[in-house]
Design a protein around this motif. Structure first.
Motif, mmCIF file in Angstrom:
data_model
loop_
_atom_site.group_PDB
_atom_site.id
_atom_site.type_symbol
_atom_site.label_atom_id
_atom_site.label_comp_id
_atom_site.label_asym_id
_atom_site.label_seq_id
_atom_site.Cartn_x
_atom_site.Cartn_y
_atom_site.Cartn_z
ATOM 1 N N ARG A 1 0.810 -1.225 0.000
ATOM 2 C CA ARG A 1 0.000 0.000 0.000
ATOM 3 C C ARG A 1 0.842 1.274 0.000
ATOM 4 O O ARG A 1 0.494 2.248 -0.668
ATOM 5 N N MET B 1 -2.481 9.899 -6.375
ATOM 6 C CA MET B 1 -3.501 10.292 -5.406
ATOM 7 C C MET B 1 -4.312 11.491 -5.903
ATOM 8 O O MET B 1 -5.519 11.576 -5.674
ATOM 9 N N ILE C 1 -7.277 4.356 3.450
ATOM 10 C CA ILE C 1 -7.556 5.775 3.673
ATOM 11 C C ILE C 1 -8.848 5.890 4.469
ATOM 12 O O ILE C 1 -9.830 5.214 4.181
ATOM 13 N N TRP D 1 0.085 4.724 -1.922
ATOM 14 C CA TRP D 1 -0.444 5.844 -1.140
ATOM 15 C C TRP D 1 0.476 7.058 -1.202
ATOM 16 O O TRP D 1 0.022 8.199 -1.187
ATOM 17 N N LEU E 1 -6.576 1.099 0.177
ATOM 18 C CA LEU E 1 -5.358 1.781 0.603
ATOM 19 C C LEU E 1 -5.361 2.059 2.104
ATOM 20 O O LEU E 1 -4.358 2.473 2.665
ATOM 21 N N CYS F 1 -9.513 3.588 -2.622
ATOM 22 C CA CYS F 1 -9.196 4.357 -1.412
ATOM 23 C C CYS F 1 -9.345 3.477 -0.176
ATOM 24 O O CYS F 1 -8.517 3.507 0.734
#
Length: 265
Positions: free
Chosen positions: A215, A225, A252, A219, A250, A247
């Protein structure tokens, strides 16, 4: 290569039709032109002849079109699949664009046909070759390779074990994540098929979920991004949803996702 049809009945294997046995014989005749025993008596595809490769691929495609789902457990079918896996592992390394296009399509058809039985076969060589083809300038080849790889990853079984480690090592060595990231960065809607975006982002999501350590390089890629943020707000809802799923893969937080795409509220 085939024998008499199996008799049906309780406790017995499903019957192989005469047509399937005929196609199987033709398949093995074609594969025998390129599969040879190498060091340690291991089967390897060793022919670089384009006509032989093309003939073998066409016979593989014909055979896969004939296999009923209830026949995948039959020993004769499994033996044929093993030989096809060997052949594809070599043919996918061809430098001929037409052969690569056909081989990628056949690989996709093979793994989708096998479904969750794919983990029973030694698909490492195919995985390595498909990984290198993700960066192919031929978009149909890249798309078929991404779809095939995603099917392989989805059906590897438990996330721990020797096979999973070998597959990740192969993906890592081929810089598969880098190839997919590059594809997503360079994707321009309208000039490339939308399928290209979908299969690449789906493959990357699969990799990230199966191997969390992959990841950070994604990221920390600022360009990706920014592009992902734009896709989260895309007017095409299917593209926005795919971006949001990435997302999530990842790791997030939901708050950041909402900042990316406030209209989801």
């Amino acid at each position: 290569m085939g024998g008499p049809s199996s008799k049906g009945g309780k406790g017995k294997k499903p019957e192989i039709s005469d047509h399937l046995l005929t196609v199987r014989r033709r398949l093995h005749d074609a594969l025998s032109l390129g599969i040879k025993l190498s060091d340690g008596k291991v089967k390897r595809w060793q022919s670089k002849d384009i006509d032989i490769q093309s003939h073998a691929l066409k016979m593989m495609n014909a055979f896969l079109s004939c296999i009923p789902s209830n026949m995948l457990q039959h020993p004769l079918i499994q033996d044929s699949v093993l030989d096809m896996v060997v052949a594809l592992g070599g043919i996918l390394q061809s430098e001929n664009n037409n052969i690569l296009s056909l081989a990628a399509d056949v690989s996709q058809k093979l793994v989708t046909t096998l479904g969750n039985t794919i983990h029973r076969y030694p698909v490492l060589d195919i995985t390595v070759s498909l990984s290198h083809l993700l960066s192919s300038s031929q978009l149909p080849v890249a798309i078929s390779s991404a779809i095939a790889l995603n099917h392989i990853l989805a059906n590897l079984g438990p996330t721990r074990g020797k096979v999973v480690k070998e597959v990740w090592d192969a993906l890592d060595k081929a810089d598969s994540v880098g190839s997919v990231v590059c594809a997503l960065q360079n994707y321009v809607g309208g000039t490339q098929p939308t399928e290209y975006f979908f299969v690449m982002i789906t493959l990357l999501e699969s990799i990230l979920r199966k191997w969390p350590l992959s990841r950070y390089p994604v990221w920390s890629n600022r360009e990706l991004m920014i592009n992902l943020q734009r896709k989260c707000a895309d007017s095409e809802i299917s593209i926005a949803i795919s971006a949001l799923k990435l997302c999530s893969a990842l790791g997030i937080s939901s708050m950041v996702i909402l900042l990316f795409c406030p209209f989801v509220l």
